[in-house]
Design a protein around this motif. Structure first.
Motif, PDB file in Angstrom:
ATOM      1  N   MET A 554       5.721 -42.784 -19.908  1.00 36.62           N
ATOM      2  CA  MET A 554       4.796 -42.724 -21.048  1.00 36.62           C
ATOM      3  C   MET A 554       4.278 -44.115 -21.401  1.00 36.62           C
ATOM      4  N   GLN A 555       5.142 -45.104 -21.264  1.00 39.30           N
ATOM      5  CA  GLN A 555       4.700 -46.477 -21.485  1.00 39.30           C
ATOM      6  C   GLN A 555       3.655 -46.868 -20.439  1.00 39.30           C
ATOM      7  N   PRO A 618       8.032 -32.656 -17.994  1.00 38.34           N
ATOM      8  CA  PRO A 618       6.684 -33.006 -18.436  1.00 38.34           C
ATOM      9  C   PRO A 618       5.619 -32.238 -17.656  1.00 38.34           C
ATOM     10  N   TRP A 619       4.426 -32.140 -18.274  1.00 40.32           N
ATOM     11  CA  TRP A 619       3.353 -31.322 -17.701  1.00 40.32           C
ATOM     12  C   TRP A 619       2.006 -31.915 -18.096  1.00 40.32           C
ATOM     13  N   GLU A 643       2.736 -30.007 -12.729  1.00 38.92           N
ATOM     14  CA  GLU A 643       4.106 -29.904 -13.213  1.00 38.92           C
ATOM     15  C   GLU A 643       4.892 -31.072 -12.635  1.00 38.92           C
ATOM     16  N   ILE A 644       5.212 -32.016 -13.458  1.00 32.99           N
ATOM     17  CA  ILE A 644       5.847 -33.242 -12.987  1.00 32.99           C
ATOM     18  C   ILE A 644       7.289 -32.989 -12.568  1.00 32.99           C
ATOM     19  N   TYR A 645       7.943 -32.015 -13.188  1.00 30.42           N
ATOM     20  CA  TYR A 645       9.347 -31.744 -12.882  1.00 30.42           C
ATOM     21  C   TYR A 645       9.560 -31.453 -11.407  1.00 30.42           C
ATOM     22  N   THR A 646       8.671 -30.653 -10.807  1.00 29.25           N
ATOM     23  CA  THR A 646       8.841 -30.306  -9.390  1.00 29.25           C
ATOM     24  C   THR A 646       7.956 -31.137  -8.470  1.00 29.25           C
ATOM     25  N   TRP A 649       5.881 -37.642 -10.543  1.00 31.62           N
ATOM     26  CA  TRP A 649       4.848 -38.446 -11.181  1.00 31.62           C
ATOM     27  C   TRP A 649       3.866 -38.947 -10.133  1.00 31.62           C
ATOM     28  N   ILE A 650       2.626 -39.136 -10.541  1.00 32.80           N
ATOM     29  CA  ILE A 650       1.607 -39.668  -9.648  1.00 32.80           C
ATOM     30  C   ILE A 650       1.175 -41.040 -10.147  1.00 32.80           C
TER      31      ILE A 650
END
Length: 831
Positions: A554-555, A618-619, A643-646, A649-650
């Motif tokens: 998030m930062q 997160p989504w 869907e970041i969980y599966t 992160w990009i």
């Protein structure tokens, strides 16, 4: 023993109050005797028909004799081959009878109809409507078959039913060729014998994929098609909340006569004044009216949220709240001993005398499990002082994270320490419990994704399993689910304590991007979503930190927020999903050390998360509130999500590229002549692929494996698609472009997966040209070397190194050319 005079005996009935009252009392007796008690209250003709036959369609649907024969033979073939399928063709609203609220909602109706049929038929069920197709299986839940084309008219409905039957049978391991061969044989006699011999009663064990549920009343005397009101006993005969029509008529008639004759009945010298039966007769009449009024009222249990029967009806029509699957209170809950989050040994048997709410929970889960545990906590809180007689237990359903630290971390981050025991053990110990409770079948050790049944059991004080539930993915419905659990537990406790929650079970609609909504803003004020220009949202919760560096990410997104303002990209807003936060202070503590350049809103109801399609956190969601074609194409409102969980992160570069591409018009597929010109001079192995462009090659899975061996030395991209799959159709132009760009260096192959007919794939390719061929492969034949766990969803894209090793697999569609090109560069050309 009449005291009427001869003259009175000769008077007409309506002039003799005593005789009239006697007749009315007889009517009352008949009404009580013959009033329907446990009849089906929904008036759904599909239930009555599918109780004993495989096909139902409405009289106005006009299926021809040939169409009926075609479908019946296909359905009979499913029975012969050991995977019975039944079909309801709902071509118009009146086909649903009094269940007309399900018109246009095939998925919801499939669940409802399958639940109604569960006592008589617990196999695979298909619902076909002009608006869509869905299937339901008692042990595996509901599935939206949106990839199957349907429409109005008997021809399109029949074609959709046929395609769906082939697809659903394919899920059971029956190939289309097998099924069609058996259907053409017309072995109806064998089908009838098998159907009668193989009808299985539900055992109460449940299993579902993706959070679906089966429910219904079971037990002695339970009528198929009734849904018990929350808190009622399992075998209670409850209707849908409607009044008893016979009792209503009798009560109204008797009450009217008493009103008209009341003065005469009470006058000392009136017609009945000299009769010793006068006052007792009046009393009996009043009692009769009271009894009939009671019979006429809708029936239902107590608990929170209003009248029991109306609540039960609302619950039955609510697609986001699980209703209980009764286990009959006769099956002992298998005992086990595991270790809790504090290192203590805990046995199920030590809670004999209490109601136990037992959930199977992934210790790293960020999708459905937090909803389940929050509903459990809500249920216990709703029981007030009676909560001391209810024990919450969780059993770890993650085969990778089995340590005490794993379950302790989940319990701490979700605020559950001291509220439950979260149990774990060795993998062997856990697998034994999974098998005992029928939740192990979807735990796949060969996959990095944990996919388990979101099963929850309520166990009575006698140690026997009473009800089972499956959690649905709805943030807004958590409180309702908690109330259902509380009422179920209260019904098992001595004295049936009052549930303090009073929520309605009416469905709670999500707020789509086209609906403006004001959310509280961290730091004060409000934030309006669903209005203005496109906007990027990050849905999150503080407990996301259990398995992803949410604070650091998030930062990092501050850079996107700054670039968005500078480059005119959609602005970013983070939305905390408060419905599953452990307490109101968790968010402020989490944000205390962060400095964010974008606002944080709070979704206190869960309706925004539901309306924006959030299935885990997160989504990321890119929302376009003003999408003009959102009615015809709902995806236009949400052109991109992740869907970041599966999926992970990009990078910021990828995020900006995805957002730009999602908002840009889709590029047209390149012209075949231009592609051929660009690919001229390709190496021989790749040129052979180009000569077979847009063809379905024979040989199936075996031929696919041989072709992959022949392509050793070249990177290969395999796209698993189906003409019935909307996301596959959406991304196909991207592969057409990519194969033209990279086709001299990368081998592309297609897998036409689980097509309902052999011609469907070829017909699709005729209008969707690509520069490479495909092989038709069914579910049961898919090469395990490519995907050890099988195809989890379509589309799937597999990247294979020149040495033949599977490097990566993406189980979702590509929503931009940049995203596909970047993966080809990363996984095909840089290895």
């Amino acid at each position: 023993m009449s005291h009427m005079t001869p003259a009175a005996r000769r008077r007409p009935l309506w002039q003799s109050p005593a005789r009239l009252l006697s007749v009315l009392l007889i009517v009352f007796g008949l009404a009580v005797t013959f009033a329907p008690r446990a009849a089906r209250a929904d008036g759904d003709p599909g239930v009555a028909e599918l109780d004993f036959q495989s096909l139902y369609f409405g009289p106005g649907d006009d299926l021809s004799a040939a169409q009926q024969t075609q479908l019946n033979r296909l359905l009979d073939a499913t029975v012969v081959l050991g995977a019975p399928v039944r079909v309801a063709v709902i071509g118009q609203r009146q086909d649903l009878g009094t269940a007309a609220a399900y018109w246009g909602r095939p998925t919801a109706y499939a669940r409802f109809l399958g639940t109604e049929l569960a006592l008589a038929y617990s196999g695979r069920l298909i619902v076909v409507m002009p608006q869509g197709v869905a299937s339901f299986h008692y042990r595996h839940g509901v599935e939206d078959l949106s990839g199957i084309s349907t429409g109005t008219g008997p021809a399109r409905l029949t074609a959709a039913a046929r395609a769906a039957t082939i697809a659903v049978a394919g899920q059971a391991g029956i190939s289309a060729a097998q099924l069609l061969h058996e259907a053409s044989a017309g072995n109806l006699a064998a089908a009838t014998v098998t159907a009668n011999a193989g009808q299985a009663e539900p055992t109460g064990a449940i299993a579902a994929s993706g959070g679906a549920s089966s429910s219904g009343a079971t037990g002695p005397g339970a009528a198929a098609g009734t849904v018990p009101a929350a808190g009622e006993s399992a075998g209670a005969n409850t209707g849908s909340g409607g009044a008893n029509p016979v009792a209503v008529i009798a009560a109204a008639a008797l009450l009217l006569i008493l009103i008209l004759l009341g003065p005469g009945l009470w006058r000392r010298r009136g017609r009945l004044g000299r009769s010793r039966l006068a006052l007792p007769g009046v009393g009996v009449g009043i009692v009769a009216v009271g009894a009939l009024v009671v019979l006429a009222l809708p029936r239902g249990g107590g608990g929170g949220g209003g009248g029991g029967a109306s609540q039960a009806q609302a619950l039955a029509f609510n697609p986001t709240v699980a209703t209980p699957t009764s286990l009959g209170d006769s099956v002992p809950a298998p005992n086990f001993t595991l270790t809790d989050e504090s290192g203590h040994r805990i046995s199920l048997s030590q809670y004999r005398g209490k109601v136990v709410i037992l959930a199977f929970t992934d210790a790293e889960c960020q999708t459905i499990c937090p909803l389940t545990t929050q509903a459990m906590v809500d249920a216990r809180a709703a029981l007030g002082p009676a909560a001391k007689d209810v024990q919450l237990l969780g059993v770890n359903a993650n085969w990778q994270s089995t340590s005490i630290d794993d379950v302790a971390n989940y319990s701490r981050l979700h605020g559950l320490l001291g509220q439950w025991h979260f149990l774990t053990g060795s993998l062997g110990q856990l697998e034994r419990v999974w098998r005992q409770y029928k939740v192990a079948q979807n735990v796949n050790r060969r996959s990095t994704i944990i996919n388990h049944d979101p099963a929850l059991y309520v166990i009575g004080p006698n140690g026997k399993m009473a009800d089972a539930f499956l959690t649905y993915a709805s943030y807004a419905a958590i409180g309702q689910f908690g109330q259902v659990l509380a009422q179920t537990a209260a019904g098992l406790l001595p004295g049936h304590p009052k549930v303090l929650s009073h929520l309605s079970y009416s469905p709670i609609r999500g707020l789509s991007p086209s609906t403006p909504a004001s959310l509280p803003r961290v730091g004060g004020g409000t934030i309006t979503v669903g209005r203005g220009r496109p906007h990027l949202y990050l849905f999150f919760d503080t407990w996301d930190q259990q398995s992803t560096p949410i604070a650091a990410q998030m930062q990092r997104l501050n850079a996107y927020a700054r670039d968005a303002r500078r480059l005119g990209l959609p602005p970013l807003t983070a939305i905390d999903e408060a419905t599953v936060e452990p307490n109101p202070r968790a968010l402020s503590r989490f944000l205390a050390g962060l400095h964010l350049d974008y606002p944080v809103a709070i979704d206190t109801s869960g309706r925004v998360a539901d309306g924006y399609g959030v299935q885990g956190e997160p989504w990321f969601t890119l929302a376009v509130p003003g999408a003009h074609d959102s009615v015809a194409q709902p995806d236009a409102q949400i052109p991109w999500s992740q869907e970041i969980y599966t999926q992970g992160w990009i990078s910021l570069h990828q995020l900006k590229a995805y957002v730009r591409a999602a908002l840009a018009p889709a590029p047209p597929a390149p012209h075949a002549a231009l592609v051929a010109h660009d690919l001229a001079g390709s190496p021989p192995a790749l040129a052979a692929l180009h000569r077979q462009a847009s063809r379905i090659l024979p040989g199936g899975a075996a031929a696919l494996v041989r072709r992959l061996r022949e392509l050793r030395g070249r990177p290969v991209v395999v796209n698993v698609w189906g003409s019935w799959c909307p996301p596959c159709r959406q991304e196909f132009p991207l592969f057409a472009t990519a194969s033209a760009i990279y086709g001299k260096r990368v081998a592309f192959l297609g897998v036409d997966y689980n097509e309902p007919t052999t011609a469907a794939g070829a017909q699709f390719l005729a209008s969707h040209q690509v520069s490479y061929p495909s092989y038709a492969v069914s579910d049961g034949d898919f090469p395990s070397a490519l995907l050890p766990g099988g195809v989890a969803g379509t589309p799937t894209t597999i990247f294979i190194t020149p040495t033949g090793r599977v490097l990566s697999a993406r189980i979702s569609e590509y929503q931009s050319q940049q995203a596909l090109d970047q993966d080809i560069e990363a996984y095909a050309l840089n290895h």
